[in-house]
Design an enzyme around this catalytic site. Structure first.
Site, PDB file in Angstrom:
ATOM      1  N   GLU A  93       0.976  -1.179  -0.193  1.00 49.92           N
ATOM      2  CA  GLU A  93      -0.027   0.027   0.131  1.00 49.92           C
ATOM      3  C   GLU A  93       0.663   1.219  -0.082  1.00 49.92           C
ATOM      4  OE1 GLU A  93      -2.327   1.697  -0.577  1.00 49.92           O
ATOM      5  OE2 GLU A  93      -4.141   1.655   0.773  1.00 49.92           O
ATOM      6  N   ASP A  94       0.460   2.431  -0.564  1.00 49.19           N
ATOM      7  CA  ASP A  94       1.236   3.552  -0.589  1.00 49.19           C
ATOM      8  C   ASP A  94       1.074   4.185   0.652  1.00 49.19           C
ATOM      9  OD1 ASP A  94      -1.703   4.041  -0.914  1.00 49.19           O
ATOM     10  OD2 ASP A  94      -1.217   5.694  -2.239  1.00 49.19           O
ATOM     11  N   ASP A  97      -4.168   5.381   6.146  1.00 46.21           N
ATOM     12  CA  ASP A  97      -4.689   6.970   6.710  1.00 46.21           C
ATOM     13  C   ASP A  97      -5.933   6.347   7.601  1.00 46.21           C
ATOM     14  OD1 ASP A  97      -4.970   9.690   6.847  1.00 46.21           O
ATOM     15  OD2 ASP A  97      -6.665   9.571   5.428  1.00 46.21           O
ATOM     16  N   PHE A 146      -1.099  16.172   3.755  1.00 51.39           N
ATOM     17  CA  PHE A 146      -1.686  15.496   2.483  1.00 51.39           C
ATOM     18  C   PHE A 146      -0.663  15.175   1.383  1.00 51.39           C
ATOM     19  CE2 PHE A 146      -3.653  14.884  -1.611  1.00 51.39           C
ATOM     20  CZ  PHE A 146      -4.675  13.894  -1.196  1.00 51.39           C
ATOM     21  N   ARG A 159       1.637  12.641  -9.420  1.00 50.17           N
ATOM     22  CA  ARG A 159       2.165  11.051  -9.530  1.00 50.17           C
ATOM     23  C   ARG A 159       3.585  11.182  -9.924  1.00 50.17           C
ATOM     24  NH1 ARG A 159      -2.018   7.670  -8.295  1.00 50.17           N
ATOM     25  NH2 ARG A 159      -4.189   8.193  -9.358  1.00 50.17           N
TER      26      ARG A 159
HETATM   27  P1  5GP Z   1      -7.792   5.116   3.987  1.00 49.67           P
HETATM   28  O1  5GP Z   1      -8.816   4.161   3.768  1.00 49.67           O
HETATM   29  O2  5GP Z   1      -6.595   4.354   5.066  1.00 49.67           O
HETATM   30  O3  5GP Z   1      -8.235   6.303   4.733  1.00 49.67           O
HETATM   31  O4  5GP Z   1      -7.229   5.569   2.863  1.00 49.67           O
HETATM   32  C1  5GP Z   1      -6.262   4.850   2.118  1.00 49.67           C
HETATM   33  C2  5GP Z   1      -5.778   5.535   0.719  1.00 49.67           C
HETATM   34  O5  5GP Z   1      -6.238   6.917   0.780  1.00 49.67           O
HETATM   35  C3  5GP Z   1      -4.445   5.447   0.543  1.00 49.67           C
HETATM   36  O6  5GP Z   1      -4.137   4.503  -0.053  1.00 49.67           O
HETATM   37  C4  5GP Z   1      -4.174   6.581  -0.487  1.00 49.67           C
HETATM   38  O7  5GP Z   1      -4.538   6.162  -1.821  1.00 49.67           O
HETATM   39  C5  5GP Z   1      -5.368   7.618   0.047  1.00 49.67           C
HETATM   40  N1  5GP Z   1      -4.531   8.562   0.905  1.00 49.67           N
HETATM   41  C6  5GP Z   1      -4.610   8.545   2.266  1.00 49.67           C
HETATM   42  N2  5GP Z   1      -3.834   9.878   2.673  1.00 49.67           N
HETATM   43  C7  5GP Z   1      -3.400  10.281   1.418  1.00 49.67           C
HETATM   44  C8  5GP Z   1      -2.635  11.234   1.431  1.00 49.67           C
HETATM   45  O8  5GP Z   1      -2.173  12.060   2.196  1.00 49.67           O
HETATM   46  N3  5GP Z   1      -2.519  11.863   0.103  1.00 49.67           N
HETATM   47  C9  5GP Z   1      -2.888  10.822  -1.028  1.00 49.67           C
HETATM   48  N4  5GP Z   1      -2.871  11.379  -2.140  1.00 49.67           N
HETATM   49  N5  5GP Z   1      -3.750   9.959  -1.034  1.00 49.67           N
HETATM   50  C10 5GP Z   1      -4.034   9.588   0.331  1.00 49.67           C
HETATM   51 MG    MG Z   2      -3.541   3.709  -1.807  1.00 48.13          MG
END
Ligand code: 5GP
Ligand code: MG
Length: 179
Positions: A93-94, A97, A146, A159
């Site tokens: 995963e990237d 959050d 972010f 990206r």
């Molecule tokens: P979650 O479901 O954990 O809230 O979010 C997961 C996904 O939201 C991450 O895999 C990512 O793709 C996106 N995301 C969460 N935080 C960020 C951020 O700071 N920047 C960006 N571009 N995407 C985010």
């Molecule tokens: Mg992601």
């Protein structure tokens, strides 16, 4: 835009994660499952740093739309095609959050009875967590910012940036209000 992690810092971190993973998967052929689109650059570098037999597949889930806040609802846009029963699955995963996306996906994977199921994320934002998720391999911990770059977008932009940056709130706002 503020630089958080340089290309050199990212390269060192990817090497470090790869050596941990390599040690844990000796003699195994893990299935790396990347969450599109954000993880594709990280997965590509991690895979080459691992330098061991493995397989790769991708899924595409969505909970974000074009905003900067997770909606908490996860949709499957492209499901996993590779059978995972009995496989050593490593989800790549990237960013973790709120944890909504990953916890949803891990539950659906666990039901398919992999031999093992682990998570590797390049970035972790623990202060934002709503749903608990176990992370086995963590790159960088970041505060509530972010981030963009190194495959990670904001509304499909940024990206291509080779390093990781924090996007200031004003930059998001000005983008949204531009024609
Ligand atoms: P979650 O479901 O954990 O809230 O979010 C997961 C996904 O939201 C991450 O895999 C990512 O793709 C996106 N995301 C969460 N935080 C960020 C951020 O700071 N920047 C960006 N571009 N995407 C985010
Ligand atoms: Mg992601």
């Amino acid at each position: 835009m503020r630089l958080l992690f340089s290309t050199e810092e990212i390269r060192e971190k990817v090497e470090d994660l790869a050596s941990q993973i390599r040690g844990d998967y000796q003699g195994k052929k893990p299935l790396l499952v990347g969450l599109l689109k954000g993880s594709f650059v990280f997965l590509a570098d991690l895979m080459r740093a691992l330098d061991q037999p493995l397989e790769v597949d991708f899924v595409r889930l969505s909970s974000y739309g074009h905003g900067t806040e997770s909606s908490g609802r996860v949709r499957v846009l492209h499901g996993l095609k590779t059978p995972v029963r009995g496989r050593d699955v490593l989800v790549v995963e990237d960013i973790v959050d709120t944890g909504h996306t990953l916890s949803y996906f891990l539950e659906s994977l666990a039901r398919r009875r992999p031999a093992s199921l682990r998570v590797c994320t390049l970035l972790d934002k623990p202060c934002r967590r709503c749903v608990p998720v176990t992370i086995h391999y963590r790159g960088f911990t970041v505060e509530d910012v972010f981030v963009v770059g190194y495959g990670i977008d904001w509304a499909e932009e940024f990206r291509y940036l080779p390093a990781i940056y924090a996007l200031e709130k004003a930059e998001c706002a000005s983008k949204t209000s531009s024609p």
